[in-house]
Design an enzyme around this catalytic site. Structure first.
Site, PDB file in Angstrom:
ATOM      1  CB  CYS A 183     -17.725 -26.662 -33.144  1.00 10.89           C
ATOM      2  SG  CYS A 183     -18.991 -26.735 -34.422  1.00 10.89           S
ATOM      3  CD  GLU A 208     -15.683 -10.706 -31.030  1.00  8.89           C
ATOM      4  OE1 GLU A 208     -15.147 -11.677 -31.580  1.00  8.89           O
ATOM      5  OE2 GLU A 208     -15.256 -10.171 -30.003  1.00  8.89           O
ATOM      6  CG  LEU A 247     -15.441 -32.840 -43.621  1.00 11.76           C
ATOM      7  CD1 LEU A 247     -16.799 -33.519 -43.704  1.00 11.76           C
ATOM      8  CD2 LEU A 247     -14.614 -33.189 -44.866  1.00 11.76           C
ATOM      9  CG  ASN A 248     -14.251 -28.832 -38.849  1.00 15.34           C
ATOM     10  OD1 ASN A 248     -13.427 -28.257 -39.529  1.00 15.34           O
ATOM     11  ND2 ASN A 248     -15.378 -28.262 -38.464  1.00 15.34           N
ATOM     12  CB  SER A 284     -19.156 -21.480 -43.287  1.00 17.73           C
ATOM     13  OG  SER A 284     -18.717 -22.632 -42.616  1.00 17.73           O
ATOM     14  N   GLY A 337     -22.183 -17.776 -34.802  1.00 15.51           N
ATOM     15  CA  GLY A 337     -23.493 -18.330 -35.117  1.00 15.51           C
ATOM     16  C   GLY A 337     -23.498 -19.285 -36.287  1.00 15.51           C
ATOM     17  CD  GLU A 338     -25.108 -23.589 -39.178  1.00 14.42           C
ATOM     18  OE1 GLU A 338     -25.419 -22.969 -40.210  1.00 14.42           O
ATOM     19  OE2 GLU A 338     -24.201 -24.442 -39.135  1.00 14.42           O
ATOM     20  CB  CYS A 340     -22.768 -20.523 -32.053  1.00 12.07           C
ATOM     21  SG  CYS A 340     -23.135 -21.775 -33.300  1.00 12.07           S
ATOM     22  CB  CYS A 400     -11.390 -19.774 -38.294  1.00  9.97           C
ATOM     23  SG  CYS A 400     -11.312 -19.174 -39.953  1.00  9.97           S
ATOM     24  CB  CYS A 443     -15.560 -12.746 -41.177  1.00 11.08           C
ATOM     25  SG  CYS A 443     -16.164 -14.217 -40.343  1.00 11.08           S
TER      26      CYS A 443
HETATM   27  S1  SF4 Z   1     -17.593 -23.323 -35.403  1.00 12.92           S
HETATM   28 FE1  SF4 Z   1     -19.372 -22.138 -36.148  1.00 12.92          FE
HETATM   29  S2  SF4 Z   1     -21.106 -23.582 -35.925  1.00 12.92           S
HETATM   30 FE2  SF4 Z   1     -19.447 -24.403 -34.640  1.00 12.92          FE
HETATM   31  S3  SF4 Z   1     -19.851 -23.537 -32.591  1.00 12.92           S
HETATM   32 FE3  SF4 Z   1     -18.415 -22.140 -33.649  1.00 12.92          FE
HETATM   33  S4  SF4 Z   1     -19.726 -20.566 -34.561  1.00 12.92           S
HETATM   34 FE4  SF4 Z   1     -21.044 -22.319 -34.057  1.00 12.92          FE
END
Ligand code: SF4
Length: 363
Positions: A136, A96, A237-238, A213, A183-184, A132, A355, A125
């Site tokens: 998280c 996406e 950070l979170n 990010s 994804g990262e 991923c 997000c 974006c």
């Molecule tokens: S927030 Fe970003 S790094 Fe974390 S699982 Fe979702 S896509 Fe992956």
């Protein structure tokens, strides 16, 4: 993880196009013509590259070298002008990409479909992987696991396809890119960085209009700081302490907050550049006054800003959305300590484009 399939001409840099032209017995200026057609001109088929002789185009085709952008499988239009694209890659995998316009065409606000009228600024974006692996706990993408990396061509291709679909004119309209989709990016580092170079040298995006990010892949943060051309850095950070961060971001067990903040402190910022910390507020988990005070201590001395994002709720996510008051109180504590803190307005929440909501939902 599955291999990346061969994806044609998009994603090749000038050097690679030069060797291809050479291999096919063509003069080097043909590589330049191809590069111009692929990136600044954003052409979508070899037939449209009128600068190239027919025979050369046929030769390229016979080698499987077509111009292929990701195919728009579906588009979801939000009432705020945001568009969520579901793109299919050559092997059928989908990712996406989100278009967020601002200006006259950005927000219809009346429930009608927006985004087709005039806009003057927008953000795309972009996804860097199919799914991923970072897991998280507040993110819908995490539920997919990771299937494969995207190639540089597939990353750039998302941008090209969206720009063409939106008929963007980069000389007149300002477009930012954020690598914050599925994804990262730092777990697909070489392809991500190659895409960045193609976007700057080819498509014409200044590096200052791009932000990546990361969830905190420490070795890559160091490597990224050394890049001669690079987007701005945002760190997801979170949490304000290891106990909370490890619970909501398992990556913290590998690289904890001390290591992350050290990498942030060591990061070589350019003149007037600020590091961004993103902080998704989860009701009752990381959004108390005490947590805000811990964040102040964590980021003290770093030239940075903090983006606060109230959780975007979704099915399968166990956390709740904080109240306005809790968000406000959190922001006030940071601001009083002299830390620029912004509450990010969620975009496209109604179409699962906000997000942490990218899940390849098809309805
Ligand atoms: S927030 Fe970003 S790094 Fe974390 S699982 Fe979702 S896509 Fe992956």
């Amino acid at each position: 993880m599955a291999d990346i399939p061969q994806s044609g001409l998009v994603g090749l840099d000038y050097k690679e196009l030069s060797s291809l032209a050479q291999k096919l017995g063509q003069p080097d200026y043909r590589a330049r013509q191809l590069f111009e057609a692929l990136y600044p001109q954003r052409l979508q088929a070899l037939e449209s590259v009128s600068t190239l002789p027919k025979e050369f185009r046929a030769m390229l085709k016979s080698q499987g070298m077509e111009i292929q952008h990701p195919r728009i499988e579906k588009c979801f239009h939000s009432t705020d002008g945001t568009i969520r694209y579901l793109f299919a890659m050559a092997d059928g995998e989908t990712v996406e990409t989100v278009w967020m316009p601002e200006g006259d065409g950005g927000e219809a606000g009346d429930g009608t479909e927006a985004g087709d009228s005039e806009w003057d600024r927008a953000t795309i974006c972009v996804s860097s992987q199919v799914g991923c692996a970072v897991n998280c706990q507040f993110c819908l993408t995490a539920l997919l696991g990771v299937k494969r990396n995207l190639s540089a061509g597939e990353i750039v291709g998302q941008v090209l396809a969206v720009l063409n679909d939106r008929k963007a004119d980069l000389a007149r309209q300002r477009v930012n890119i954020v690598f914050m989709g599925m994804g990262e990016p730092f777990l697909n580092y070489p392809n991500f960085m190659k895409a960045v170079r193609l976007l700057t040298e080819g498509v014409g995006f200044p590096e200052s209009r791009m932000t990546v990010s990361t969830s905190g892949i420490i070795p890559r943060i160091h490597e990224f700081g050394e890049e001669p051309v690079r987007p701005k850095l945002a760190i997801s950070l979170n949490a304000s302490n290891d106990a909370v961060r490890s619970a909501i971001m398992p990556i913290n067990k590998k690289w904890n907050l001390e290591m992350l903040m050290q990498a942030a402190r060591d990061f070589p910022l350019r003149n007037r550049e600020r590091l961004t910390f993103e902080y998704v507020l989860l009701n009752g988990t990381n959004d108390s006054v005490a947590h805000a005070r811990e964040v102040v201590e964590l980021v003290r001395g770093i030239r940075c800003k903090v983006n606060l994002i109230a959780l975007n709720p979704g099915p399968g996510i166990e956390f709740g959305m904080p109240t306005e008051q809790r968000v406000q109180a959190f922001q006030n504590i940071l601001m009083k300590a002299g830390i620029p803190a912004f509450v990010r307005r969620p975009r496209g929440r109604d179409i699962y484009a906000a997000c942490g909501q990218l899940k390849r939902t098809v309805a």
